[in-house]
Scaffold this motif. Structure first.
Motif, PDB file in Angstrom:
ATOM      1  N   TRP A 150       0.863  -1.176   0.000  1.00  8.97           N
ATOM      2  CA  TRP A 150       0.000   0.000   0.000  1.00  8.97           C
ATOM      3  C   TRP A 150       0.902   1.230   0.000  1.00  8.97           C
ATOM      4  N   ARG A 151       0.467   2.298  -0.599  1.00  5.62           N
ATOM      5  CA  ARG A 151       1.266   3.524  -0.677  1.00  5.62           C
ATOM      6  C   ARG A 151       1.635   3.980   0.736  1.00  5.62           C
ATOM      7  N   PRO A 152       2.925   4.243   0.992  1.00  4.94           N
ATOM      8  CA  PRO A 152       3.342   4.593   2.357  1.00  4.94           C
ATOM      9  C   PRO A 152       2.550   5.736   2.980  1.00  4.94           C
ATOM     10  N   HIS A 153       2.165   6.723   2.177  1.00  4.06           N
ATOM     11  CA  HIS A 153       1.408   7.857   2.700  1.00  4.06           C
ATOM     12  C   HIS A 153       0.029   7.947   2.025  1.00  4.06           C
ATOM     13  N   GLY A 154      -0.435   6.802   1.533  1.00  4.72           N
ATOM     14  CA  GLY A 154      -1.709   6.770   0.831  1.00  4.72           C
ATOM     15  C   GLY A 154      -2.889   6.569   1.748  1.00  4.72           C
ATOM     16  N   PRO A 155      -4.091   6.538   1.172  1.00  5.25           N
ATOM     17  CA  PRO A 155      -5.328   6.423   1.951  1.00  5.25           C
ATOM     18  C   PRO A 155      -5.413   5.162   2.797  1.00  5.25           C
ATOM     19  N   VAL A 156      -4.944   4.010   2.284  1.00  2.00           N
ATOM     20  CA  VAL A 156      -5.065   2.765   3.048  1.00  2.00           C
ATOM     21  C   VAL A 156      -4.170   2.791   4.285  1.00  2.00           C
ATOM     22  N   MET A 157      -2.900   3.191   4.125  1.00  2.00           N
ATOM     23  CA  MET A 157      -2.015   3.259   5.275  1.00  2.00           C
ATOM     24  C   MET A 157      -2.465   4.324   6.254  1.00  2.00           C
ATOM     25  N   GLN A 158      -3.058   5.413   5.770  1.00  2.00           N
ATOM     26  CA  GLN A 158      -3.594   6.434   6.662  1.00  2.00           C
ATOM     27  C   GLN A 158      -4.742   5.863   7.494  1.00  2.00           C
ATOM     28  N   PHE A 159      -5.583   5.052   6.846  1.00  2.00           N
ATOM     29  CA  PHE A 159      -6.674   4.389   7.566  1.00  2.00           C
ATOM     30  C   PHE A 159      -6.113   3.474   8.653  1.00  2.00           C
TER      31      PHE A 159
END
Length: 243
Positions: A150-159
């Motif tokens: 998942w993108r390190p600073h993307g929506p999934v990791m933010q979740f």
């Protein structure tokens, strides 16, 4: 998405594997060698011709199509927009995580409050995104690389940072086969990447064992989550105490 050119490349690979020349294929098809070369150069072949080529190569069309699909570039990361779509629907995110663990539709529906129709719809969405290739009978093939993340600073990791991390660390890590290790130290910058590579190998070993153990009865399996991390970091409140 595969193209006619991908199919031609697959046929050429099969010819090489079978040690067949264009002249051999032309003889099997009843064509001139020049015609075969022109046909493969243009990629303009009716299905009947592809069937005839498969017979000459002694492979099924389904096998050839599967090899074309398997040769497609694997997804290493989603776009920002795709991750937003996944995380926007919690059930879609759940199904996405389960397919990355290669759960079947039956396992997902049997474990969670998701209807079969819902799950099929979510699998279709993941197919459109490119995480899986949906196949007959609601089976699928993963289209992500082993290095997918998942993108390190993307929506999934933010979740996960906002909703999951505290829930995960709230456990005591004192059950069977559980543990929490916190190690801090100063080491050579040159050696630090080697430690990260070791962590990545542990993660790959864990993922491989998951795949291997899917043949075991469900009663012998237990769900574990392995979380590995390493970063240049100091607790903020400690940083404030620095001279």
């Amino acid at each position: 998405m595969s193209t006619t050119q991908d199919l031609v490349h697959a046929i050429k690979r099969e010819l090489k594997a079978a040690q067949m020349t264009y002249a051999d294929l032309a003889a099997a098809l009843g064509l001139a060698e020049s015609s075969v070369k022109r046909m493969l150069a243009r990629g303009d072949m009716p299905l009947a011709r592809i069937d005839a080529i498969c017979r000459a190569l002694r492979i099924d069309f389904a096998d050839l199509a599967r090899r074309v699909a398997d040769s497609q570039p694997l997804l290493r990361e989603l776009t920002q927009e795709q991750e937003q779509a996944v995380v926007r629907d919690r059930k879609l995110l759940l199904v996405a995580i389960n397919v990355l663990s290669q759960w079947t539709l039956e396992q997902i529906v049997g474990t969670y409050r998701i209807t079969e129709a819902e799950c099929i719809g979510y699998l279709a969405q993941l197919d459109r995104i490119g995480i899986i290739e949906l196949r007959p009978l609601n089976r699928y093939r993963l289209k992500v690389a082993k290095t997918f993340r998942w993108r390190p600073h993307g929506p999934v990791m933010q979740f996960f940072r906002e909703e999951v991390v505290l829930d995960y660390y709230a456990g005591g890590f004192d059950g069977p086969a559980e543990g929490l290790l916190l190690v801090h130290g100063s080491i050579s910058r040159a050696l630090a990447p080697a430690f990260l590579e070791r962590l990545q190998r542990v993660a790959q070993d864990f993922a491989q064992q998951h795949q291997t153990d899917q043949k075991l009865p469900a009663g012998e399996l237990e769900g574990y989550t392995l979380l590995l991390a390493m970063r240049e970091w100091e607790f903020g409140q400690f940083t404030q105490l620095r001279r």
